[in-house]
Design an enzyme around this catalytic site. Structure first.
Site, PDB file in Angstrom:
ATOM      1  N   ASP A 264      29.334  37.302  40.678  1.00 12.63           N
ATOM      2  CA  ASP A 264      29.273  38.429  39.748  1.00 12.63           C
ATOM      3  C   ASP A 264      27.836  38.899  39.649  1.00 12.63           C
ATOM      4  O   ASP A 264      26.900  38.132  39.859  1.00 12.63           O
ATOM      5  CB  ASP A 264      29.798  38.043  38.362  1.00 12.63           C
ATOM      6  N   GLY A 265      27.692  40.175  39.331  1.00 12.02           N
ATOM      7  CA  GLY A 265      26.382  40.767  39.136  1.00 12.02           C
ATOM      8  C   GLY A 265      26.377  41.552  37.840  1.00 12.02           C
ATOM      9  O   GLY A 265      27.429  41.982  37.360  1.00 12.02           O
TER      10      GLY A 265
ATOM     11  N   GLU B 139      25.764  42.589  42.411  1.00 14.53           N
ATOM     12  CA  GLU B 139      27.063  42.118  42.921  1.00 14.53           C
ATOM     13  C   GLU B 139      26.903  41.634  44.362  1.00 14.53           C
ATOM     14  O   GLU B 139      27.419  40.584  44.743  1.00 14.53           O
ATOM     15  CB  GLU B 139      28.115  43.234  42.856  1.00 14.53           C
TER      16      GLU B 139
ATOM     17  N   ASP C   8      34.658  40.610  41.311  1.00 11.05           N
ATOM     18  CA  ASP C   8      35.269  41.677  40.515  1.00 11.05           C
ATOM     19  C   ASP C   8      34.672  43.040  40.877  1.00 11.05           C
ATOM     20  O   ASP C   8      34.925  44.035  40.215  1.00 11.05           O
ATOM     21  CB  ASP C   8      35.147  41.395  39.013  1.00 11.05           C
TER      22      ASP C   8
ATOM     23  N   HIS D 263      36.100  40.164  33.447  1.00  9.02           N
ATOM     24  CA  HIS D 263      36.228  39.965  31.990  1.00  9.02           C
ATOM     25  C   HIS D 263      37.675  39.712  31.588  1.00  9.02           C
ATOM     26  O   HIS D 263      38.146  40.208  30.569  1.00  9.02           O
ATOM     27  CB  HIS D 263      35.651  41.169  31.224  1.00  9.02           C
TER      28      HIS D 263
ATOM     29  N   ASP E 277      29.866  35.675  35.297  1.00  8.13           N
ATOM     30  CA  ASP E 277      29.379  36.737  34.419  1.00  8.13           C
ATOM     31  C   ASP E 277      28.347  36.178  33.436  1.00  8.13           C
ATOM     32  O   ASP E 277      27.308  36.793  33.198  1.00  8.13           O
ATOM     33  CB  ASP E 277      30.554  37.376  33.668  1.00  8.13           C
TER      34      ASP E 277
END
Length: 160
Positions: free
Chosen positions: A10-11, A48, A71, A122, A132
């Site tokens: 995740d970024g 990301e 994501d 999320h 995250d």
């Protein structure tokens, strides 16, 4: 142990552009490793992609079968739908962004067998949620790194 690795990434960017960070979890059998870093000025898409790159750079073996969960539709579709192959073939014609990172990813990806899978951000995926947390904590950190490629691009376009 098998030669199969699972990676979650995740970024995050505060302001986009702004301070940013990435988080990644590498899993191989019972072994789990978390990585993260923060940058003073970057974008969400760059973070990301940096999460994926950092995970691949951490691998010590080649020819691994890797499933990467992200994501980021941008990252997943660029690879799985062939956008990246076209961007490379046309030398990123039309001002495609993040050329430096995509080229680095492409070089690293040639050493492995990689499959991307999109996950809803999320949501109820504990590994994605942990990535995250890692990314946002890194973005909010005190000792932020310089995203050289992004800042050079800004300077070249006289935006920094």
């Amino acid at each position: 142990m098998s030669n199969s690795i699972i990676i979650y990434t995740d970024g995050a960017a505060r302001g986009n552009p702004g301070p940013g960070g990435y988080g990644t979890i590498l899993m191989w059998g019972d072994v789990k490793k978390e990585l993260s870093n923060g940058y003073r000025h970057t974008t969400n898409n760059r973070m990301e992609l940096m999460a994926v790159i950092a995970a691949l750079q951490a691998l010590k073996k080649e020819n691994l079968h890797i499933t990467i969960y992200s994501d980021s539709s941008y990252v997943v579709k660029a690879v799985e739908e062939g956008w990246l192959k076209n961007w490379i073939r046309t030398d990123f014609k039309g001002g495609k962004k993040n050329k430096d990172l995509w080229r680095l990813y492409h070089t690293l990806s040639q050493k492995h067998h990689i499959k991307f899978k999109w996950v809803k951000g999320h949501a109820d995926n504990a590994f994605n949620n942990r990535c995250d947390e890692l990314a946002t904590a890194a973005a909010d950190g005190k000792h932020l790194l310089i995203d050289e490629g992004y800042e050079q691009e800004l300077k070249a376009n006289k935006l920094l």
